[in-house]
Design a protein around this motif. Structure first.
Motif, mmCIF file in Angstrom:
data_model
loop_
_atom_site.group_PDB
_atom_site.id
_atom_site.type_symbol
_atom_site.label_atom_id
_atom_site.label_comp_id
_atom_site.label_asym_id
_atom_site.label_seq_id
_atom_site.Cartn_x
_atom_site.Cartn_y
_atom_site.Cartn_z
ATOM 1 N N ASN A 51 -24.276 4.248 14.675
ATOM 2 C CA ASN A 51 -25.333 5.224 14.985
ATOM 3 C C ASN A 51 -26.045 4.902 16.290
ATOM 4 O OD1 ASN A 51 -25.139 7.141 13.053
ATOM 5 N ND2 ASN A 51 -26.732 6.313 11.733
ATOM 6 N N PHE A 52 -26.539 3.670 16.398
ATOM 7 C CA PHE A 52 -27.361 3.300 17.538
ATOM 8 C C PHE A 52 -26.555 3.307 18.835
ATOM 9 C CE2 PHE A 52 -29.109 0.085 20.413
ATOM 10 C CZ PHE A 52 -30.379 0.578 20.588
ATOM 11 N N LEU A 53 -25.305 2.781 18.758
ATOM 12 C CA LEU A 53 -24.488 2.656 19.959
ATOM 13 C C LEU A 53 -23.928 3.989 20.433
ATOM 14 C CD1 LEU A 53 -22.509 -0.603 19.050
ATOM 15 C CD2 LEU A 53 -24.443 -0.385 20.602
ATOM 16 N N SER A 54 -23.474 4.802 19.460
ATOM 17 C CA SER A 54 -22.787 6.035 19.840
ATOM 18 C C SER A 54 -23.686 7.256 19.869
ATOM 19 C CB SER A 54 -21.630 6.302 18.872
ATOM 20 O OG SER A 54 -22.107 6.518 17.563
ATOM 21 N N GLY A 55 -24.908 7.120 19.333
ATOM 22 C CA GLY A 55 -25.782 8.285 19.248
ATOM 23 C C GLY A 55 -26.045 8.932 20.589
ATOM 24 N N GLY A 56 -26.369 8.113 21.604
ATOM 25 C CA GLY A 56 -26.642 8.668 22.924
ATOM 26 C C GLY A 56 -25.426 9.339 23.535
ATOM 27 N N TYR B 181 -18.573 13.167 7.582
ATOM 28 C CA TYR B 181 -19.986 12.919 7.832
ATOM 29 C C TYR B 181 -20.413 13.652 9.099
ATOM 30 C CZ TYR B 181 -20.009 9.220 4.320
ATOM 31 O OH TYR B 181 -19.919 8.531 3.135
ATOM 32 N N LEU B 182 -21.710 13.904 9.210
ATOM 33 C CA LEU B 182 -22.300 14.442 10.421
ATOM 34 C C LEU B 182 -23.326 13.446 10.945
ATOM 35 C CD1 LEU B 182 -22.357 16.942 8.035
ATOM 36 C CD2 LEU B 182 -22.578 18.265 10.127
ATOM 37 N N THR B 183 -23.702 13.589 12.203
ATOM 38 C CA THR B 183 -24.790 12.802 12.780
ATOM 39 C C THR B 183 -25.802 13.762 13.373
ATOM 40 O OG1 THR B 183 -23.243 11.018 13.347
ATOM 41 C CG2 THR B 183 -25.417 10.965 14.386
ATOM 42 N N ILE B 184 -27.084 13.549 13.066
ATOM 43 C CA ILE B 184 -28.148 14.388 13.612
ATOM 44 C C ILE B 184 -29.081 13.537 14.473
ATOM 45 C CG2 ILE B 184 -28.065 16.095 11.757
ATOM 46 C CD1 ILE B 184 -30.389 14.690 10.417
ATOM 47 N N ASP B 185 -29.821 14.229 15.367
ATOM 48 C CA ASP B 185 -30.628 13.516 16.363
ATOM 49 C C ASP B 185 -32.050 13.226 15.903
ATOM 50 O OD1 ASP B 185 -31.609 16.079 16.355
ATOM 51 O OD2 ASP B 185 -31.727 16.267 18.544
ATOM 52 N N LYS B 186 -32.234 12.998 14.621
ATOM 53 C CA LYS B 186 -33.527 12.582 14.084
ATOM 54 C C LYS B 186 -33.305 11.385 13.169
ATOM 55 C CE LYS B 186 -36.344 15.799 15.739
ATOM 56 N NZ LYS B 186 -35.401 16.628 16.481
ATOM 57 N N GLY B 187 -34.310 10.487 13.122
ATOM 58 C CA GLY B 187 -34.160 9.285 12.319
ATOM 59 C C GLY B 187 -35.456 8.855 11.656
ATOM 60 N N GLU B 188 -35.555 7.574 11.408
ATOM 61 C CA GLU B 188 -36.703 7.027 10.662
ATOM 62 C C GLU B 188 -38.029 7.302 11.350
ATOM 63 O OE1 GLU B 188 -37.986 2.785 8.545
ATOM 64 O OE2 GLU B 188 -36.337 2.856 9.987
ATOM 65 N N ARG B 189 -38.048 7.220 12.663
ATOM 66 C CA ARG B 189 -39.311 7.446 13.370
ATOM 67 C C ARG B 189 -39.753 8.906 13.331
ATOM 68 N NH1 ARG B 189 -36.049 6.554 18.195
ATOM 69 N NH2 ARG B 189 -35.953 8.441 19.485
ATOM 70 N N HIS B 190 -38.847 9.788 12.901
ATOM 71 C CA HIS B 190 -39.187 11.200 12.757
ATOM 72 C C HIS B 190 -39.501 11.560 11.302
ATOM 73 C CE1 HIS B 190 -36.360 10.920 16.239
ATOM 74 N NE2 HIS B 190 -37.346 11.585 16.819
ATOM 75 N N ILE C 106 -37.492 10.805 8.647
ATOM 76 C CA ILE C 106 -36.292 11.077 7.861
ATOM 77 C C ILE C 106 -35.994 9.876 6.956
ATOM 78 C CG2 ILE C 106 -33.892 11.817 7.943
ATOM 79 C CD1 ILE C 106 -35.956 13.697 9.262
ATOM 80 N N ALA C 107 -35.552 10.165 5.743
ATOM 81 C CA ALA C 107 -35.211 9.133 4.758
ATOM 82 C C ALA C 107 -33.902 9.520 4.076
ATOM 83 C CB ALA C 107 -36.336 8.992 3.733
ATOM 84 N N PRO C 108 -33.276 8.590 3.364
ATOM 85 C CA PRO C 108 -32.055 8.933 2.630
ATOM 86 C C PRO C 108 -32.316 9.976 1.545
ATOM 87 C CG PRO C 108 -32.263 6.550 2.880
ATOM 88 C CD PRO C 108 -33.562 7.139 3.320
ATOM 89 N N ASN D 113 -27.392 7.320 5.789
ATOM 90 C CA ASN D 113 -27.807 6.143 6.541
ATOM 91 C C ASN D 113 -28.724 6.545 7.702
ATOM 92 O OD1 ASN D 113 -26.142 4.251 5.031
ATOM 93 N ND2 ASN D 113 -24.420 5.281 6.005
ATOM 94 N N ILE D 114 -29.801 5.764 7.871
ATOM 95 C CA ILE D 114 -30.841 6.106 8.834
ATOM 96 C C ILE D 114 -31.020 4.976 9.849
ATOM 97 C CG2 ILE D 114 -33.194 6.976 9.074
ATOM 98 C CD1 ILE D 114 -31.621 8.581 7.050
ATOM 99 N N SER D 115 -31.064 5.336 11.125
ATOM 100 C CA SER D 115 -31.507 4.398 12.149
ATOM 101 C C SER D 115 -32.819 4.925 12.713
ATOM 102 C CB SER D 115 -30.453 4.254 13.251
ATOM 103 O OG SER D 115 -30.336 5.455 13.999
ATOM 104 N N SER D 116 -33.340 4.309 13.746
ATOM 105 C CA SER D 116 -34.626 4.724 14.287
ATOM 106 C C SER D 116 -34.604 6.168 14.781
ATOM 107 C CB SER D 116 -35.037 3.801 15.430
ATOM 108 O OG SER D 116 -36.245 4.243 16.022
ATOM 109 N N GLY D 117 -33.534 6.532 15.495
ATOM 110 C CA GLY D 117 -33.503 7.851 16.097
ATOM 111 C C GLY D 117 -32.403 8.774 15.634
#
Length: 276
Positions: free
Chosen positions: A44-49, A123-132, A134-136, A152-156
């Motif tokens: 998530n963190f590495l490929s999100g950007g 699976y999908l990946t969305i551009d919102k995470g824990e700091r927004h 979002i929770a499981p 699964n949740i990361s910061s962003g």
């Protein structure tokens, strides 16, 4: 050029071994839900950007469709607000009080930046995470229907268990009655899902509409799902029920992340009742 050829010849066995390792890891990730989920979470963190930048180019291909979808959603919201204002004693009211209307769910917007739909465990990946916030185990949907559940949740960023995943099971019901069933996917056509656990008394017909049942703490009742496209009856029971989705799962734009405000309270109550 000759140096490249010499390098390949010199390390051919090592390169062949490396190729086999990559193929083996790829098969493991694609065919096992746990490995797929773990890989998606760690990436998530590495490929999100990167996914976000690539997705900006893809959005142009579906820009008109997404704009039309947003316009429809705005029209729906205006109709709902207009009805509430009409029934309100104060004609000037323009703020909806969630405590007054007993609103049970809150909604956050997000964009899908990666979308799998051709595997068995998508699976999908969305551009919102824990700091927004979002929770499981939050629902993900758009105006056309349900899309999946946050995992699964990361910061962003957040990975979403797609409804096109053989592990996904969603409570749904017929819009014309109170007959409930379970929405699942057999891993074949990404436009067609299957309905199970529906009693024969439901007396279904081709074209009947399915909506979310509201029996879970994830999705509210009434989100559109799709229509019955085919079914078979064997031994006085439904052996097959195919559901044609309203959503095109290969082209998903803006989404809503749905949070049940009373989720913790309900789960605590259910847990205490189970432990009695």
């Amino acid at each position: 050029m000759q140096q490249i050829v010499n390098f390949i010849l010199k390390y051919k066995y090592f390169l062949f071994f490396l190729l086999l390792e990559i193929i083996a890891i790829s098969f493991t990730i694609q065919n096992h839900s746990y490995h797929n989920s773990a890989f998606s979470n760690s990436a998530n963190f590495l490929s999100g950007g990167i996914h976000k930048r690539v997705n900006r180019f893809k959005e142009y291909a579906h820009l008109r469709e997404h704009n039309d979808q947003l316009l429809k959603e705005n029209a729906q919201l205006k109709n709902i607000l207009g009805l509430e204002l009409k029934n309100n004693d104060s004609a000037s009211a323009h703020v909806i009080d969630t405590t007054k209307y007993f609103q049970k769910y809150s909604y956050r917007t997000a964009k899908v930046i990666e979308n799998q739909y051709q595997k068995k465990f998508n699976y999908l990946t969305i551009d919102k995470g824990e700091r927004h916030g979002i929770a499981p185990e939050m629902g993900v949907a758009n105006s056309k229907g349900i899309i999946g559940i946050t995992t699964n949740i990361s910061s962003g960023y957040t990975t979403v268990l797609s409804i096109l995943n053989e592990n996904a099971k969603i409570n749904v019901k017929l819009s014309k009655s109170f007959h409930f069933g379970t929405l699942e996917w057999n891993g074949e056509d990404y436009n067609i899902l299957q309905l199970s656990d529906l009693p024969i008394q439901a007396n279904i017909q081709i074209g009947d509409t399915l909506i979310t049942g509201g029996k879970s703490v994830i999705f509210p009742e009434g989100i559109p799902v799709g229509t019955i496209s085919n079914f078979k009856v064997e031994n006085n029971d439904y052996s097959t029920i195919d559901i044609k989705l309203f959503n095109d799962m290969s082209a998903i734009g803006p989404v809503y992340i749905i949070s049940n405000i009373d989720k913790k309270e309900i789960e605590q109550l259910q847990e205490s009742t189970t432990n009695e």
